[in-house]
Design a protein around this motif. Sequence first.
Motif, PDB file in Angstrom:
ATOM      1  N   CYS A  73      44.092  50.298  32.416  1.00 17.71           N
ATOM      2  CA  CYS A  73      43.862  49.481  33.606  1.00 17.71           C
ATOM      3  C   CYS A  73      44.754  48.248  33.550  1.00 17.71           C
ATOM      4  O   CYS A  73      45.334  47.919  32.522  1.00 17.71           O
ATOM      5  CB  CYS A  73      42.391  49.064  33.698  1.00 17.71           C
ATOM      6  N   MET A  74      44.877  47.585  34.686  1.00 14.66           N
ATOM      7  CA  MET A  74      45.546  46.281  34.758  1.00 14.66           C
ATOM      8  C   MET A  74      44.465  45.197  34.678  1.00 14.66           C
ATOM      9  O   MET A  74      43.905  44.976  33.623  1.00 14.66           O
ATOM     10  CB  MET A  74      46.360  46.172  36.041  1.00 14.66           C
ATOM     11  N   SER A  75      44.148  44.582  35.815  1.00 14.88           N
ATOM     12  CA  SER A  75      43.093  43.555  35.848  1.00 14.88           C
ATOM     13  C   SER A  75      42.124  43.866  36.977  1.00 14.88           C
ATOM     14  O   SER A  75      41.799  43.004  37.801  1.00 14.88           O
ATOM     15  CB  SER A  75      43.700  42.162  36.027  1.00 14.88           C
ATOM     16  N   GLU A  76      41.663  45.105  37.019  1.00 17.85           N
ATOM     17  CA  GLU A  76      40.767  45.532  38.076  1.00 17.85           C
ATOM     18  C   GLU A  76      39.349  45.001  37.871  1.00 17.85           C
ATOM     19  O   GLU A  76      38.871  44.875  36.743  1.00 17.85           O
ATOM     20  CB  GLU A  76      40.702  47.061  38.163  1.00 17.85           C
ATOM     21  N   SER A  77      38.683  44.719  38.982  1.00 17.86           N
ATOM     22  CA  SER A  77      37.251  44.430  38.968  1.00 17.86           C
ATOM     23  C   SER A  77      36.504  45.759  38.890  1.00 17.86           C
ATOM     24  O   SER A  77      37.109  46.823  38.737  1.00 17.86           O
ATOM     25  CB  SER A  77      36.857  43.678  40.238  1.00 17.86           C
ATOM     26  N   SER A  78      35.188  45.717  39.030  1.00 19.14           N
ATOM     27  CA  SER A  78      34.400  46.950  38.980  1.00 19.14           C
ATOM     28  C   SER A  78      34.790  47.912  40.101  1.00 19.14           C
ATOM     29  O   SER A  78      34.690  49.136  39.937  1.00 19.14           O
ATOM     30  CB  SER A  78      32.901  46.633  39.059  1.00 19.14           C
ATOM     31  N   VAL A  79      35.275  47.393  41.232  1.00 17.11           N
ATOM     32  CA  VAL A  79      35.717  48.254  42.334  1.00 17.11           C
ATOM     33  C   VAL A  79      36.946  49.055  41.904  1.00 17.11           C
ATOM     34  O   VAL A  79      37.042  50.256  42.162  1.00 17.11           O
ATOM     35  CB  VAL A  79      36.039  47.419  43.595  1.00 17.11           C
ATOM     36  N   GLY A  80      37.879  48.391  41.236  1.00 18.77           N
ATOM     37  CA  GLY A  80      39.094  49.068  40.808  1.00 18.77           C
ATOM     38  C   GLY A  80      38.881  49.970  39.605  1.00 18.77           C
ATOM     39  O   GLY A  80      39.444  51.069  39.531  1.00 18.77           O
TER      40      GLY A  80
END
Length: 344
Positions: A292-299
């Motif tokens: 992952c990069m810097s995704e929130s729970s949505v990402g």
Amino acid sequence: MGKIVDIKFTLKRYNFYKPFHIVGSISSEATNIEVEVTLDSGAKGYGEASPSFRVNGERVEALLQFENFVKETITGIDVKNYRKIFDITDKMLATPSVKAAVQYAVLDAFSEEIGIPVYQILGGAKDKIETDKTVGIDSFKNRVEEAKSIYNEGFRVIKIKVGENLAEDIEVMESIFEVTKGAKYIVDANMGYTHKQAVEFIKKVYNMGIDVSVFEQPVLANDIDGLKFVRFNSPFPVAADESARTKYDVLRLIKEEAVDYINIKLMKSGISDALAIVEMAKAANLQLMIGCMSESSVGINQSVHFALGTGAFNFHDLDSHLMMKEEIFRGKFEQKISEIIPKE
């Protein structure tokens, strides 16, 4: 029913609990774009773009300008024909994180429309996955303490960032090993070493009796010869991350026999290229991890459902949401320590 009638981009900012440090980058917040797709039935789907200038050359201000372009190109298409949308968005070569967000939002809307989770639309290969948790670059003491804390939480795969100080990195690995016996390690240099430094690091760690499950991106992204050199001089599997943005990058890595592993990140490739890379890796007998990069729970939700659906990955590095302050958890999955299962 099922035709796209509206698409909305929303800027979202998330603060990290503490600064996250990798080679050449320290971040205290993430600035992402949430993509909402609305169907004529009223069903909605959500995706998230977490752009990276370091990896993709993306800037969030520029990405926001693509909202009208996306609206104009895919409004009116039925989401059950999502491959048509994938073909259109595949042309968004300069904006891969937006491509990923739009493609997933379409699948999510389709999922809401038919009442089947996205991971089952993608194949339903697994019903649970295990994620690692990451130790960023910090002081010697803090890195060891963080690794110990992660292990005590119950994580059994620990990702360790290295690449800024070779001598200290070797000592840190020894100390982390002493306090986390039984864990598996993914070591990520984020392009921080030369090929000779990378081989020195891994051989010294090997001689300490430490087993590294994956040694990730030891050299610069465009140094394919260096990557290959490390691979053929390493007792541990070597992975490409920054060197493997698209399916075309992966094809070159396969031809050059440069790596053992590919780290797929949806933010680099989108859903469509990621599906292609999975099949390419299988054909070439390469192993896969998903990151992952810097995704929130949505990402992170996007990568969770992709991983569950395809069942393609030996390792899952899906922990960025654990580093963020979010008011509401919005992933369509449940997490207990390292174990992640889908919400039905």
